[in-house]
Design a protein around this motif. Structure first.
Motif, mmCIF file in Angstrom:
data_model
loop_
_atom_site.group_PDB
_atom_site.id
_atom_site.type_symbol
_atom_site.label_atom_id
_atom_site.label_comp_id
_atom_site.label_asym_id
_atom_site.label_seq_id
_atom_site.Cartn_x
_atom_site.Cartn_y
_atom_site.Cartn_z
ATOM 1 N N TYR A 125 0.835 -1.207 0.000
ATOM 2 C CA TYR A 125 0.000 0.000 0.000
ATOM 3 C C TYR A 125 0.870 1.258 0.000
ATOM 4 O O TYR A 125 0.636 2.190 -0.772
ATOM 5 N N PHE A 126 1.874 1.275 0.863
ATOM 6 C CA PHE A 126 2.736 2.454 0.966
ATOM 7 C C PHE A 126 3.732 2.531 -0.187
ATOM 8 O O PHE A 126 3.961 3.602 -0.758
ATOM 9 N N LEU A 127 4.334 1.410 -0.545
ATOM 10 C CA LEU A 127 5.400 1.415 -1.548
ATOM 11 C C LEU A 127 4.889 1.712 -2.955
ATOM 12 O O LEU A 127 5.640 2.195 -3.796
ATOM 13 N N SER A 128 3.625 1.421 -3.224
ATOM 14 C CA SER A 128 3.077 1.614 -4.569
ATOM 15 C C SER A 128 2.332 2.922 -4.740
ATOM 16 O O SER A 128 1.842 3.213 -5.829
ATOM 17 N N ASP A 129 2.237 3.746 -3.686
ATOM 18 C CA ASP A 129 1.433 4.973 -3.737
ATOM 19 C C ASP A 129 -0.024 4.645 -4.061
ATOM 20 O O ASP A 129 -0.706 5.375 -4.761
ATOM 21 N N VAL A 365 9.222 10.782 -5.555
ATOM 22 C CA VAL A 365 8.260 10.299 -4.569
ATOM 23 C C VAL A 365 8.513 10.971 -3.228
ATOM 24 O O VAL A 365 9.461 10.653 -2.509
ATOM 25 N N GLY A 366 7.679 11.916 -2.938
ATOM 26 C CA GLY A 366 7.737 12.655 -1.676
ATOM 27 C C GLY A 366 6.518 13.549 -1.630
ATOM 28 O O GLY A 366 5.881 13.801 -2.654
ATOM 29 N N ALA A 371 8.035 17.466 4.617
ATOM 30 C CA ALA A 371 9.165 16.556 4.681
ATOM 31 C C ALA A 371 8.717 15.273 5.376
ATOM 32 O O ALA A 371 7.867 15.297 6.265
ATOM 33 N N GLY A 372 9.261 14.143 4.964
ATOM 34 C CA GLY A 372 8.882 12.886 5.592
ATOM 35 C C GLY A 372 9.082 11.707 4.666
ATOM 36 O O GLY A 372 9.683 11.828 3.600
ATOM 37 N N PHE A 373 8.532 10.561 5.068
ATOM 38 C CA PHE A 373 8.746 9.297 4.369
ATOM 39 C C PHE A 373 7.455 8.877 3.664
ATOM 40 O O PHE A 373 6.667 8.107 4.198
ATOM 41 N N ARG A 374 7.238 9.379 2.455
ATOM 42 C CA ARG A 374 5.988 9.088 1.745
ATOM 43 C C ARG A 374 5.852 7.600 1.440
ATOM 44 O O ARG A 374 4.765 7.040 1.560
ATOM 45 N N SER A 375 6.934 6.952 1.037
ATOM 46 C CA SER A 375 6.869 5.520 0.736
ATOM 47 C C SER A 375 7.038 4.671 1.992
ATOM 48 O O SER A 375 6.981 3.448 1.925
ATOM 49 N N ALA A 376 7.256 5.319 3.144
ATOM 50 C CA ALA A 376 7.418 4.647 4.444
ATOM 51 C C ALA A 376 8.636 3.730 4.466
ATOM 52 O O ALA A 376 8.683 2.779 5.250
ATOM 53 N N LEU A 399 12.419 11.156 -2.121
ATOM 54 C CA LEU A 399 12.798 12.494 -1.673
ATOM 55 C C LEU A 399 12.205 12.725 -0.289
ATOM 56 O O LEU A 399 10.986 12.720 -0.119
ATOM 57 N N MET A 400 13.065 12.962 0.693
ATOM 58 C CA MET A 400 12.607 13.052 2.083
ATOM 59 C C MET A 400 12.501 14.481 2.607
ATOM 60 O O MET A 400 11.814 14.726 3.589
ATOM 61 N N MET A 401 13.198 15.412 1.941
ATOM 62 C CA MET A 401 13.145 16.791 2.429
ATOM 63 C C MET A 401 13.528 17.773 1.335
ATOM 64 O O MET A 401 14.482 17.561 0.609
ATOM 65 N N MET A 402 12.737 18.862 1.216
ATOM 66 C CA MET A 402 13.091 20.050 0.446
ATOM 67 C C MET A 402 13.034 21.238 1.394
ATOM 68 O O MET A 402 12.135 21.308 2.239
#
Length: 480
Positions: A125-129, A365-366, A371-376, A399-402
């Protein structure tokens, strides 16, 4: 490095998803080349290593498997039918406390080596968006998944890589049955890398579009929704910038390169290659003389180049291909790395668009607003091609942070932003993987990004003190 053999005893349509999720989770500890899917018939001929079963049966201490993960049949139905995930079905693993989307809330059987929580379907669920592609969530004004609409937001796990926690849980049980293998010094474990990137939307500040933005759009129309005091300070700062001898964007880029060279960081720079300009794109700059200086500096630092595809290219494959070819002609070499402008793309088509243009790594992917872990997950992984129902050959470096996330969306001051960066670096160091941060051309332009210079210097100094392996996207593709 030990071998891992996976047997996925699930319906054919769901099997590619399950194997993708398992291989991705296990890649936090084992090299991908050592993880193999096998049929039941092939198990007898498999060599020494770890045998992992995922399915509904057998749920017993089988001599054929070191670890069994219970498959929840409702997960297959959910992924086949689509629709919005029922938040009420989430439960928390009793021993470890992480949220699980499918399966049974039942402690693992350590002696038998059985996990009853369906960590595999949950990880997919998380890895596939999946939620943005299939749940018809309400997008933001740019067509992107809003963090506020995400399951991660509802669960409060934006800063928690739960897929890593699933993988750690699996390894915890495996260490009990295969200590001689899972404690091998060859295991990847907490290996820690970092990619520092730059999206260069513009490479000079002095052009008519900037003048209009800084002296009309922002102070008069309040296009960035700033307070009157903020608009005044920005107007004054921009006026001073435009009177200085050196272009402020170019000064910012040079200063970032100097700091990175000091710390031994080879950056990856994503360039715009404008063909059809949208109002959210700047004018094409590939012909600008400053491009030559940037490319020379990058070469001397061992950096990499990539495409920063335009605002509309994520929904226009011919335009994406044309932009890539244009940048290749300017650079005189293949462009293999990529990130979308505004992180704006069609999520169901993401893997297909990149594959057709022979892109090797992506870092889109972010969440745009946080900022954070969209794909977990903290490790690079291969994108799942939802249209072909199979793993793709495109390596995603999440991408974890801009820097703009902190100031434009999260309402943090520079010190708060720095603390967030430090915690994120600590998290990736804890679980292993690759920390990916991005700083734009204006990161050190104090009129446009107040506190940006402080955040850039202090966050990189802290990151450097943790002694990661600094990588370009080229390094990530070749070595991970």
């Amino acid at each position: 490095m030990p071998s891992v053999y996976i047997h996925a005893d699930v319906p054919a349509l769901f099997r590619p998803k399950a194997v993708f999720a398992l291989k991705t989770m296990l890649s936090a500890f084992f090299l991908r080349g050592h993880i193999t899917e096998v049929s039941a018939a092939e198990l007898d001929g498999a060599g020494p290593g770890i045998r992992l079963y995922y399915g509904s049966e057998p749920l017993k201490n089988s001599p054929d498997f070191d670890l069994c993960i219970r498959h929840d049949d409702s997960a297959c139905k959910y992924y086949e039918l689509g629709g919005k995930y029922d938040f009420g079905n989430v439960f928390y693993e009793q021993e470890y406390g992480f949220p699980v989307l499918f399966g049974q809330q039942r402690p693992p059987d350590r002696k038998a080596g059985i996990i009853y929580s369906d960590l595999v379907a949950s990880a997919f669920y998380f890895l596939s968006d999946w939620e943005f592609v299939n749940e018809h969530t309400v997008p933001d004004q740019h067509g992107r998944l809003r963090y506020e609409e995400s399951l991660a937001s509802r669960l409060g796990i934006g800063d928690t890589p739960v897929v890593n926690q699933y993988a750690e849980h699996m390894m915890d049980l495996l260490r009990g049955v295969k200590p001689e293998v899972t404690h091998s010094p060859a295991m990847r474990g907490s290996w820690f890398g970092a990619c520092i990137t730059h999206d260069l939307d513009r490479i000079k500040k002095r052009y008519k579009g900037t003048v209009k933005r800084e002296f009309f759009d922002i102070p008069v129309l309040n296009a960035h929704n700033l307070s009157l005091k903020q608009r005044y300070h920005r107007l004054v700062g921009s006026a001073r910038d435009l009177l200085r001898p050196e272009d402020t964007y170019q000064a910012s880029i040079r200063a970032m390169f100097r700091k990175e060279a000091e710390l031994g960081i080879p950056p990856t720079v994503y360039f715009k290659s404008i063909i059809t300009k949208h109002r959210n794109d700047a004018a094409d700059y590939l012909h600008e003389p400053f491009m030559n200086e940037i490319l020379s500096e990058l070469s001397g630092m061992g950096g990499s180049c990539g495409l920063h595809a335009s605002y509309t290219a994520g929904y226009n494959e011919p335009l994406f291909t044309a932009e890539k070819l244009k940048l290749e002609r300017r650079l005189g070499r293949d462009v293999l790395h990529h990130r979308f402008h505004y992180l704006r793309y069609h999520p169901r088509r993401l893997a297909a668009v990149l594959r057709k243009s022979d892109i090797k790594t992506d870092s889109s992917v972010g969440w745009a607003s946080r900022a954070g872990f969209r794909s977990a997950f903290t490790w690079p992984y291969y994108l799942f091609d939802l249209e072909r129902n199979m793993e793709s050959a495109v390596l995603e470096v999440p991408l974890m942070m801009m820097e703009v996330q902190f100031y434009n969306y999260m309402n943090m001051n520079p010190e708060q932003a720095l603390q967030h960066c430090r915690k994120q670096a600590d998290t990736v160091r804890k679980y292993g993987g690759v920390l990916c941060w991005n700083f734009h051309q204006h990161a050190l332009d104090e009129a446009e990004t107040p506190g940006g210079s402080f955040l850039f210097k202090e966050s990189l100094d802290y990151l450097s003190s943790l002694k990661p392996v600094f990588l370009t996207l080229s390094d990530a593709h070749e070595n991970l």
